[in-house]
Every structure is written in structure tokens, then in C-alpha cells.
Design an enzyme around this catalytic site. Structure first.
Site, mmCIF file in Angstrom:
data_model
loop_
_atom_site.group_PDB
_atom_site.id
_atom_site.type_symbol
_atom_site.label_atom_id
_atom_site.label_comp_id
_atom_site.label_asym_id
_atom_site.label_seq_id
_atom_site.Cartn_x
_atom_site.Cartn_y
_atom_site.Cartn_z
ATOM 1 N N ARG A 1 25.993 46.739 38.181
ATOM 2 C CA ARG A 1 27.409 46.438 37.968
ATOM 3 C C ARG A 1 27.680 46.109 36.513
ATOM 4 O O ARG A 1 26.769 45.835 35.749
ATOM 5 C CB ARG A 1 27.825 45.264 38.846
ATOM 6 C CG ARG A 1 27.914 45.587 40.310
ATOM 7 C CD ARG A 1 28.560 44.423 40.973
ATOM 8 N NE ARG A 1 28.902 44.669 42.358
ATOM 9 C CZ ARG A 1 30.119 44.491 42.848
ATOM 10 N NH1 ARG A 1 31.103 44.106 42.064
ATOM 11 N NH2 ARG A 1 30.353 44.693 44.114
ATOM 12 N N ARG B 1 55.649 33.060 51.705
ATOM 13 C CA ARG B 1 55.420 34.322 50.981
ATOM 14 C C ARG B 1 54.927 35.454 51.867
ATOM 15 O O ARG B 1 54.820 36.590 51.407
ATOM 16 C CB ARG B 1 54.452 34.081 49.820
ATOM 17 C CG ARG B 1 55.087 33.241 48.727
ATOM 18 C CD ARG B 1 54.159 33.034 47.558
ATOM 19 N NE ARG B 1 53.931 34.249 46.820
ATOM 20 C CZ ARG B 1 53.083 34.349 45.792
ATOM 21 N NH1 ARG B 1 52.393 33.286 45.421
ATOM 22 N NH2 ARG B 1 52.940 35.470 45.153
ATOM 23 N N PRO C 1 45.212 28.604 49.537
ATOM 24 C CA PRO C 1 43.975 28.106 50.102
ATOM 25 C C PRO C 1 42.782 28.994 49.787
ATOM 26 O O PRO C 1 42.788 30.185 50.067
ATOM 27 C CB PRO C 1 44.260 28.123 51.598
ATOM 28 C CG PRO C 1 45.476 28.995 51.777
ATOM 29 C CD PRO C 1 45.850 29.536 50.463
ATOM 30 N N GLU C 2 41.766 28.383 49.242
ATOM 31 C CA GLU C 2 40.477 29.048 49.093
ATOM 32 C C GLU C 2 39.542 28.438 50.142
ATOM 33 O O GLU C 2 39.998 27.705 51.021
ATOM 34 C CB GLU C 2 39.950 28.866 47.666
ATOM 35 C CG GLU C 2 40.909 29.417 46.613
ATOM 36 C CD GLU C 2 40.379 29.330 45.194
ATOM 37 O OE1 GLU C 2 39.159 29.422 45.008
ATOM 38 O OE2 GLU C 2 41.182 29.156 44.278
ATOM 39 N N HIS D 1 60.642 29.496 57.654
ATOM 40 C CA HIS D 1 59.441 30.319 57.467
ATOM 41 C C HIS D 1 58.353 30.048 58.511
ATOM 42 O O HIS D 1 57.193 30.331 58.276
ATOM 43 C CB HIS D 1 58.853 30.145 56.067
ATOM 44 C CG HIS D 1 59.795 30.503 54.976
ATOM 45 N ND1 HIS D 1 60.285 31.782 54.813
ATOM 46 C CD2 HIS D 1 60.371 29.766 53.997
ATOM 47 C CE1 HIS D 1 61.098 31.798 53.777
ATOM 48 N NE2 HIS D 1 61.185 30.593 53.266
#
Length: 273
Positions: free
Chosen positions: A154, A111, A2-3, A92
Site C-alpha cells: 500500500r 442527518r 459516534p466512533e 427526526h
DNA sequence: CGGTGGACCTGCTGGC
DNA sequence: TGCCAGCAGGTCCACC
């Protein structure tokens, strides 16, 4: 998994079904996540009602009465879904909050890169997980001028720059690739070599791709679902991500995959300079 | 200081 | 068919 768009889609699906409910009990079934699940603090939530569900970056924030917020991060494989209280425990399943009305909110995360915290709502912004986050890309003020000013001094490639959560919050591996494709910028281009008009285009592209992905219910490549268990559809609209070797829809050049900071980056060598 | 690479986990896939 | 290397949507930390 998920973003920002996926987390926002989960938020929208859960909010109307959570607000006004009370937590009746907390069950910690398997406390091993990125940080140990705060079992005692979760148990202490019993009896409190839910006031709202917010999002900051990729974190979901469930606000409860009594200046308390449950923070949930889904990591790579987390799923936060509502199920009947009687539903059998899933493989899980790490944490479950039993709610008034006979449902349970559960976090399943194979995970174990996910995270659960219990924080004071009023002190949330000062917490180490939040205090260094950059602006929300869909908020006012995220524009080309902002990106250009942060890029001063940067040197790295623009793709990893966009994935730096202190620069902008919530942009992950899929949408960094997709936004740069929309902007026509090569992912390896140094941030020191991007002119102001292209920064404006980059900011706009990030906002557009995130907004469209939210509209489409997020991207489901393998297992993403919202709080009601529904998959997203934005994978159909991906221009480059996970399309190595396939043709660019605009110029028909083969999409390429490269490695940047150990993550796969996808781009069109024909469209992106 | 900023940037990269590895570590943290399980599970699936593709190539042999 | 079976095995194993490689890879996966995130984040943090050691190291240069």
C-alpha cells in the site's frame, strides 16, 4: 458523531436495560435513512425477547429470540436512547421499538446517515455490511505485526489507512488523529515508510486511546449521548482533535489542521514526524 | 487493484 | 441583526 468508543458506550448503557425485555411493537415514523428502514421486518419482531446487545465496528447488534438481530448504525448524528413509552415523539425520530416494561427504544437521526437492518443472527457475518470489516482493535491479534502485514503493497497516508474499515474496524476521524498524536507519527506519512517498531506503537496507541475514551463515556463535541441520555467526557482529553491553533500540551507548538480525503486531520507539527 | 473526491442529509457557527 | 459559506463524529460509489 459516534466512533467505536461512543457506540460501545451506548451498548454498555443499553444492554442491562434491554436484555430480558420483549419487543411489543415497532413503529417506523420516518423510514428514510441511508437505506430504507425495513418496516415489515421490524413489525414482525413483536413478541420476541431481547437476548443480548453486541457491537461490531460501529454497528450495534440487538439479538432477539428466533435467530434475529436488529442492526443499528448511528451514522454522524444518530442517537439511540431509552425513553418512557409515553414520551412525545421527537423531531427526526425515525424508528421506535416499544418494549415490555413501558419503555421505548428510539432512533433519532437528523442527518439520516444512520442505518437499521433486520438480519438473521447466524448469517450476520456474511452480510455485505460486515463481511469485509477488519479486526476489532481491542481484540487479541490487533498489533504491530498485523498492521505491518496489511500495509504491504500500500501507499497512502497512515491516517486514511487507519480509517479504512477493512484494515481495522471502528476507528473514525477523531481517534485516528488522536492515536497518531500519541504515536508521534505525522498523519501524512506513507504507510510504506513506517518501520515495525512504529507499527507496534501505532497499534498500542489506537488501543489506548479507544480504551480511555470508552472509560470516559465517549467524546461529546456537540450532541453525543449514551442510551440513557448522558454525554461523554473524553473531549476534555483530546490532544489535537478540534484544537487547531491551540498549543500542544507537550511541546507548545500550535496544533495544525489539514485536509485528508476531504476530512479534517489535526496534528502537532512538533511532536509528529 | 488501491486511493481520492464527491454525494448523501440537516443544523450550527463564524465571518462579513 | 441577518445571511450564507463552510464544516460536522460515516459510508458508499464513480473515477483515476
Amino acid at each position: 458523531m459516534p466512533e467505536l468508543p461512543e457506540v460501545e458506550v451506548v451498548r454498555r448503557s443499553l444492554e442491562p436495560r434491554l436484555v430480558g425485555r420483549a419487543v411489543t411493537a415497532a413503529r417506523v415514523l420516518f423510514p428514510q435513512l441511508r437505506e430504507p428502514v425495513p418496516t415489515a421486518a421490524l413489525k414482525a419482531l413483536a413478541g420476541r425477547s431481547i437476548l443480548g446487545v453486541r457491537r461490531r465496528a460501529k454497528y450495534l447488534l440487538v439479538d432477539l429470540a428466533g435467530d434475529t438481530t436488529v442492526v443499528v448504525h448511528l451514522g454522524m448524528s444518530g442517537r439511540l436512547t431509552l425513553a418512557p413509552a409515553t414520551a412525545p415523539r421527537e423531531r427526526h425520530e425515525h424508528v421506535a421499538l416499544e418494549l415490555s416494561g413501558g419503555e421505548r427504544l428510539r432512533l433519532v437521526d437528523p442527518r439520516r446517515f444512520g442505518l437499521v437492518l433486520v438480519l438473521s443472527t447466524s448469517l450476520l457475518a456474511a452480510d455485505p455490511h460486515f463481511c469485509r470489516l477488519g479486526p476489532e482493535p481491542l481484540d487479541e491479534g490487533f498489533d504491530g505485526d498485523y498492521l505491518r502485514s496489511v500495509a504491504v503493497g500500500r501507499r497512502g497516508p497512515v491516517k486514511t489507512f487507519l480509517m479504512d474499515s477493512t484494515v481495522v474496524a471502528g476507528v473514525g476521524n477523531i481517534y485516528a488523529s488522536e492515536a497518531l498524536y500519541r504515536a508521534g507519527i505525522h498523519p501524512r506519512r506513507s504507510v510504506a515508510r513506517i518501520a515495525p517498531p512504529r507499527w507496534a506503537l501505532t497499534a498500542r496507541s489506537v488501543r489506548e486511546v479507544l480504551a480511555r475514551a470508552i472509560d470516559q463515556g465517549g467524546t461529546t463535541l456537540a450532541d453525543f449521548v449514551d442510551g440513557a441520555g448522558r454525554p461523554g467526557w473524553f473531549q476534555v482529553s483530546l490532544a489535537v482533535y478540534d484544537r487547531e491553533g491551540e498549543r500542544c500540551l507537550v511541546c507548545h507548538t500550535a496544533v495544525r489542521r489539514i485536509l485528508q480525503a476531504n476530512r479534517g486531520t489535526y496534528y502537532c507539527p512538533g511532536c509528529q514526524r
